[in-house]
Design an enzyme around this catalytic site. Structure first.
Site, PDB file in Angstrom:
ATOM      1  N   SER A   1       0.839  -1.200   0.000  1.00 37.72           N
ATOM      2  CA  SER A   1       0.000   0.000   0.000  1.00 37.72           C
ATOM      3  C   SER A   1       0.876   1.253   0.000  1.00 37.72           C
ATOM      4  O   SER A   1       1.652   1.461  -0.926  1.00 37.72           O
ATOM      5  CB  SER A   1      -0.954  -0.046   1.202  1.00 37.72           C
ATOM      6  OG  SER A   1      -1.934   0.954   1.110  1.00 37.72           O
TER       7      SER A   1
ATOM      8  N   HIS B   1      -8.163  -4.545  -1.025  1.00 38.80           N
ATOM      9  CA  HIS B   1      -6.915  -3.890  -0.652  1.00 38.80           C
ATOM     10  C   HIS B   1      -6.453  -4.435   0.701  1.00 38.80           C
ATOM     11  O   HIS B   1      -7.257  -4.692   1.598  1.00 38.80           O
ATOM     12  CB  HIS B   1      -7.143  -2.383  -0.548  1.00 38.80           C
ATOM     13  CG  HIS B   1      -5.912  -1.601  -0.228  1.00 38.80           C
ATOM     14  ND1 HIS B   1      -5.020  -1.190  -1.195  1.00 38.80           N
ATOM     15  CD2 HIS B   1      -5.416  -1.155   0.955  1.00 38.80           C
ATOM     16  CE1 HIS B   1      -4.037  -0.534  -0.624  1.00 38.80           C
ATOM     17  NE2 HIS B   1      -4.244  -0.490   0.681  1.00 38.80           N
TER      18      HIS B   1
ATOM     19  N   ASP C   1     -10.090  -3.180  -5.289  1.00 38.88           N
ATOM     20  CA  ASP C   1      -9.226  -2.185  -4.664  1.00 38.88           C
ATOM     21  C   ASP C   1      -9.285  -0.895  -5.471  1.00 38.88           C
ATOM     22  O   ASP C   1      -9.074  -0.911  -6.687  1.00 38.88           O
ATOM     23  CB  ASP C   1      -7.785  -2.715  -4.630  1.00 38.88           C
ATOM     24  CG  ASP C   1      -6.819  -1.813  -3.882  1.00 38.88           C
ATOM     25  OD1 ASP C   1      -7.210  -0.703  -3.471  1.00 38.88           O
ATOM     26  OD2 ASP C   1      -5.657  -2.224  -3.707  1.00 38.88           O
TER      27      ASP C   1
END
Length: 334
Positions: A163, A287, A257
């Site tokens: 991320s 995600h 995501d």
């Protein structure tokens, strides 16, 4: 699109209700940053625990303005200088901690037979961009130079992040190229944020996805960048003018995501510049699937892919003549 598992949908609702960044003020963020997650049987059922057979120690590495805490993972019983993997945790540059990366880092250390060093960079909004990026690069340079202290080989070096940490891993790879820094053999980019202008179509497509929503993305960006230039390549590595000469990459993305296309577009940009890339889309996944390995069914497969690519890139006998792995391609997994 493949349907999300019920338990993933439930997890997303619980997380959003408990601590959505889009509803937190600066004081709530400060308290969240000071909260120690640690490990207990209940948390480990969701977040995963520390892999058996891995020794963990804490140390410091240089940051841009002062020392940073680092966590070092080394497989027990290993001898000699091991490959070195430097990890940057996720959390939107605002939240996240070393504890959140324990499952991933310890399993990589054990499976790859590597020393993994996780970096605790400064967080926004108290420290806005480029603090996290410059901390991460300065720590990378220091850790690589001191590799022998950790029982590692600084010439067999990879970077990894999920991320926001995937953004930082991509950014330090750019910085290392631009600043003649350490030679990186592989960048492992796990559902990375690569375009802070939010131009990826998947943001609208998955605006209300669990774990990360468009509203939360907007909040994270506001805290991290403020009014600074979202097009700077050290904030948005996708927008760099030139991607040639960067390390080979493994790029993993999740189907459900908002920033799925950030990863796919970055992989395409790397490949267009002649950089070897392996890209995998994990279908039915949200995600952050590697942060919830006991909830997200694809986490073990994704971890296996990460370890296989790191092993191929960092083992001398598995490297190509120029020292780079030669695999590339795109995969759908689920």
């Amino acid at each position: 699109m493949a349907q999300l598992d019920l338990r993933v949908r439930v997890l997303g609702r619980l997380l959003r209700r408990a601590n959505s960044i889009s509803r937190m003020d600066d004081e709530q963020i400060r308290k969240a940053q000071q909260t120690v997650i640690g490990h207990n049987p209940v948390l480990d059922l969701v977040l995963g625990g520390v892999a058996a057979g891995v020794r963990i120690t804490e140390d410091t590495a240089a940051g841009e303005t002062g020392p940073l805490t680092i966590r070092v993972y080394r497989p027990e019983g290993a001898s000699g200088a091991l490959p070195l993997v430097v990890n940057f945790h996720g959390g939107g540059w605002v939240l996240g901690s070393l504890d959140m990366a324990d499952w991933l880092c310890s399993n990589v250390a054990r499976s790859v037979g590597a020393v993994v060093v996780s970096v605790d960079y400064r967080l926004a909004p108290a420290h806005r961009w480029p603090a996290a990026a410059e901390d991460s690069y300065r720590a990378l340079v220091d850790i690589a130079a001191r590799a022998a202290e950790f029982g590692a080989d600084g010439e067999r070096l990879a970077v990894m992040g999920d991320s926001a940490g995937g953004n930082l891993a991509a950014v330090v790879a750019l910085m290392a190229r631009d600043r003649s820094g350490p030679r990186i053999s592989l960048q492992v980019l796990l559902y990375p944020a690569t375009d802070m202008t939010f131009a990826s179509p998947s943001i609208t497509e998955n605006a209300d996805a669990p774990i990360l929503s468009e509203a939360e993305m907007v909040a994270f960006r506001a805290h991290y960048l403020g009014d600074q230039n979202a097009r700077d390549p050290y904030a948005s590595p996708l927008l760099a003018r030139d991607h040639s000469g960067l390390p080979p990459a493994l790029v993993q993305v999740a189907e459900h995501d908002p920033i799925r296309d950030d990863g796919l577009r970055y992989a395409a940009a790397l490949e267009a510049a002649g950089v070897p890339v392996r890209t995998t889309t994990y279908v039915g996944m949200p995600h952050g699937y590697l942060s919830f390995p006991k909830i997200c069914r694809s986490a073990p497969q994704a971890l296996g892919e990460v370890c296989a690519e790191l092993h191929a890139a960092l083992e001398p006998q598995a490297r190509a003549d120029d020292g780079h792995p030669t695999r590339r391609g795109e995969v759908l997994a689920g």
